[in-house]
Design an enzyme around this catalytic site. Sequence first.
Site, PDB file in Angstrom:
ATOM      1  N   ASN A 109      33.089  39.091  30.847  1.00 22.32           N
ATOM      2  CA  ASN A 109      32.386  37.895  31.313  1.00 22.32           C
ATOM      3  C   ASN A 109      32.798  37.473  32.720  1.00 22.32           C
ATOM      4  O   ASN A 109      31.955  37.133  33.548  1.00 22.32           O
ATOM      5  CB  ASN A 109      32.668  36.733  30.359  1.00 22.32           C
ATOM      6  CG  ASN A 109      31.768  36.764  29.141  1.00 22.32           C
ATOM      7  OD1 ASN A 109      30.577  36.505  29.252  1.00 22.32           O
ATOM      8  ND2 ASN A 109      32.329  37.097  27.987  1.00 22.32           N
TER       9      ASN A 109
ATOM     10  N   ASP B 190      37.158  49.363  33.965  1.00 21.69           N
ATOM     11  CA  ASP B 190      37.494  48.693  32.712  1.00 21.69           C
ATOM     12  C   ASP B 190      37.905  49.744  31.693  1.00 21.69           C
ATOM     13  O   ASP B 190      37.175  50.698  31.449  1.00 21.69           O
ATOM     14  CB  ASP B 190      36.299  47.878  32.205  1.00 21.69           C
ATOM     15  CG  ASP B 190      36.724  46.858  31.163  1.00 21.69           C
ATOM     16  OD1 ASP B 190      37.349  47.251  30.150  1.00 21.69           O
ATOM     17  OD2 ASP B 190      36.447  45.666  31.367  1.00 21.69           O
TER      18      ASP B 190
ATOM     19  N   ALA C  65      42.849  35.398  36.795  1.00 24.18           N
ATOM     20  CA  ALA C  65      42.886  35.720  35.360  1.00 24.18           C
ATOM     21  C   ALA C  65      44.042  34.975  34.679  1.00 24.18           C
ATOM     22  O   ALA C  65      43.834  33.889  34.130  1.00 24.18           O
ATOM     23  CB  ALA C  65      42.991  37.230  35.180  1.00 24.18           C
ATOM     24  N   ARG C  66      45.217  35.540  34.750  1.00 22.74           N
ATOM     25  CA  ARG C  66      46.403  34.885  34.205  1.00 22.74           C
ATOM     26  C   ARG C  66      47.582  35.217  35.105  1.00 22.74           C
ATOM     27  O   ARG C  66      47.724  36.358  35.576  1.00 22.74           O
ATOM     28  CB  ARG C  66      46.711  35.373  32.783  1.00 22.74           C
ATOM     29  CG  ARG C  66      45.886  34.741  31.691  1.00 22.74           C
ATOM     30  CD  ARG C  66      46.195  33.245  31.506  1.00 22.74           C
ATOM     31  NE  ARG C  66      45.422  32.626  30.444  1.00 22.74           N
ATOM     32  CZ  ARG C  66      44.218  32.063  30.604  1.00 22.74           C
ATOM     33  NH1 ARG C  66      43.648  32.045  31.799  1.00 22.74           N
ATOM     34  NH2 ARG C  66      43.609  31.502  29.573  1.00 22.74           N
TER      35      ARG C  66
ATOM     36  N   ASP D 123      44.710  31.719  41.896  1.00 25.25           N
ATOM     37  CA  ASP D 123      44.404  30.504  41.137  1.00 25.25           C
ATOM     38  C   ASP D 123      45.376  30.331  39.978  1.00 25.25           C
ATOM     39  O   ASP D 123      45.444  29.264  39.387  1.00 25.25           O
ATOM     40  CB  ASP D 123      42.962  30.584  40.609  1.00 25.25           C
ATOM     41  CG  ASP D 123      42.554  29.316  39.885  1.00 25.25           C
ATOM     42  OD1 ASP D 123      42.664  28.233  40.498  1.00 25.25           O
ATOM     43  OD2 ASP D 123      42.124  29.390  38.716  1.00 25.25           O
TER      44      ASP D 123
ATOM     45  N   GLU E 181      53.233  27.718  35.646  1.00 22.61           N
ATOM     46  CA  GLU E 181      52.303  26.632  35.954  1.00 22.61           C
ATOM     47  C   GLU E 181      52.695  25.423  35.123  1.00 22.61           C
ATOM     48  O   GLU E 181      52.859  25.563  33.910  1.00 22.61           O
ATOM     49  CB  GLU E 181      50.870  27.030  35.593  1.00 22.61           C
ATOM     50  CG  GLU E 181      50.328  28.189  36.375  1.00 22.61           C
ATOM     51  CD  GLU E 181      48.957  28.656  35.855  1.00 22.61           C
ATOM     52  OE1 GLU E 181      48.364  27.957  35.011  1.00 22.61           O
ATOM     53  OE2 GLU E 181      48.503  29.710  36.282  1.00 22.61           O
TER      54      GLU E 181
ATOM     55  N   HIS F 158      44.910  26.561  39.117  1.00 23.25           N
ATOM     56  CA  HIS F 158      44.269  27.017  37.872  1.00 23.25           C
ATOM     57  C   HIS F 158      43.004  26.203  37.562  1.00 23.25           C
ATOM     58  O   HIS F 158      42.859  25.637  36.477  1.00 23.25           O
ATOM     59  CB  HIS F 158      45.258  26.966  36.695  1.00 23.25           C
ATOM     60  CG  HIS F 158      44.865  27.877  35.556  1.00 23.25           C
ATOM     61  ND1 HIS F 158      45.760  28.433  34.677  1.00 23.25           N
ATOM     62  CD2 HIS F 158      43.634  28.329  35.159  1.00 23.25           C
ATOM     63  CE1 HIS F 158      45.123  29.173  33.777  1.00 23.25           C
ATOM     64  NE2 HIS F 158      43.819  29.123  34.054  1.00 23.25           N
TER      65      HIS F 158
END
Lengths: 339, 339
Positions: A174, A194, A252-253, A277, A282, A309
């Site tokens: 997505n 992917d 993403a993370r 981001d 965090e 984030h």
Amino acid sequence: MTYWGWQCTLGSLTYCILYDPETKMSAIIIIDQMHSSIVSQLESLGYHIDYLPEITRQQLERSIGKYHGLIVRSKTVIDRSLLERTTQLQFVARAGAGVDNLEEDALNQRGIHIINAPEGNRDALGEHVVGMLLSILSRIFEAGISVRMGHWDRERFRGSELAGKTVGIIGCGNMGNAFAKRLGGFGCKILGYDKYNPVDDSIYHASVNIQDLYHASDILSLHVPLTAETKGFYNYSFLQQFKKPIILLNSARGAILPLNDLVQLIKDGKIIAAGLDVFEKEPFSQLSRNEKDTYEYLISSPVVLLSPHVAGWSIESYRRINDVLVEKIKHLKATGLID
Amino acid sequence: MTYWGWQCTLGSLTYCILYDPETKMSAIIIIDQMHSSIVSQLESLGYHIDYLPEITRQQLERSIGKYHGLIVRSKTVIDRSLLERTTQLQFVARAGAGVDNLEEDALNQRGIHIINAPEGNRDALGEHVVGMLLSILSRIFEAGISVRMGHWDRERFRGSELAGKTVGIIGCGNMGNAFAKRLGGFGCKILGYDKYNPVDDSIYHASVNIQDLYHASDILSLHVPLTAETKGFYNYSFLQQFKKPIILLNSARGAILPLNDLVQLIKDGKIIAAGLDVFEKEPFSQLSRNEKDTYEYLISSPVVLLSPHVAGWSIESYRRINDVLVEKIKHLKATGLID
């Protein structure tokens, strides 16, 4: 049921009506702040809703046994020890895309359905990441600060065009797709890699193997979930395999990209700019001395653009995430998989 | 020809060889700094080139009579009084898109061809303006500053999506189209309004009249040239006719948008944010007291993003502008319109 006493201090009195199992209604507990639309939407499906965004872990453990559904954002890790307290939980819904705060194995073992809502925030994420990339390439962030300081330095802020460059995307679900789709009008080449999902050839110019990605990319954007496999995976030895100096984007993370390694790669000239981001820690608090050096380097680097984030975080996504979750719950209910 | 003595102080000795009309070669004078590729490209067309980026107006007036071609960026206004000194000038080429520093009527009267190079910097401009828009919508600029200051405030930087919004574009030539094309992947509606050019329906969802533009736009981007007609045209009375509060983007020319009016419209809430690459006075110096107040308001406003007239300004465009000009000169020469 004296343990319900704490409810009235939580500021959400409307939804603090005690759930009475005698009613035979199924009940859902929401343990994080969400757009208020969710409550009436779920009530109209016939659920009793307890909206308790201030609930503590301890309080949740004491009450989870009563609920058929649990809706979370990020605050709480849904792990084995919590699940041992459940007696009739049928689903856990995550108000966002990543499910790294849910212990999937433990949920699967108990036959508890996992629901997430990447369709709700993928547009916001795609826009944010393209925005970060253009801000880096066209020097918008830096030039904006310079003008605000009263300077007028055109030659210093000559940008570099996205047109003609090659963008490598790792993770074509997505989020990767939402980013890739928006690049369609920019005249750049879009490569998808992917390991698990098919790469949609209506969005990407090519599905490539990792060697081709290393070889061709000018820009790399990460869109993989955080799993045991991806944790720390995009490290020094991975990133140094890119042939050209690259611009790196991570929305993403944080835990997939060791920031110490990133700093070293910037110093080496392998990464010429980064848009981040997400971060290993965090928010930036409770950092060790070594971590502090790393974060201070990133914060003060002219080639690093940072945001807190918020890439999937829009006014529209706040509400749309609810719509997606409600639709999925409705579907599970209609097919008889949950009550 | 003793007046050529100043040449050797200009640091571009290679191209300071005196032009000798006896050679019968056509000669071009370049009076602004340009990517060095232009000289050899034009020489290969058979021209003598004098590359004199430091030349003063007075020096130009004394020497312009010798040249068949003149290449300028922005420093010098090519007006009637300068043209009176020409004897054999056949073309003026502007290294950029806008020709507002050329007196078109006076050039046309003398049959002097005007060449510009919007094809050279339209990609850079389109990218920059999309970047500004996304930076505003996704709060990238503000959030970036906040994180650098050590804050972590996710709720404050929740953005607003471009998807679903309507973007009104005034001026659907090279620049407006470059911007519009890049919006194709964002799920927004793209409306074009142009008084003179046809609106390309492969790029825009609709060609609209001004009333429809007022009615539908959430975002307005200006892409008109600066002319007697457009000077100061996008003023208070024009902009207040938009039905919804709008985000305004100006990457065209500062003089088309009176900044005093913009400040008032921001205060009124009619303009909710603005991305400005161009200004009535560039650079921000020699401002009157009143102007100073206006610029200080804009510079300190959290809803205004500014850049120092660099929207068409990329590493790639610097060179590509030359390619476009040379190609157009070559074409005019091949068709016998210039020597």
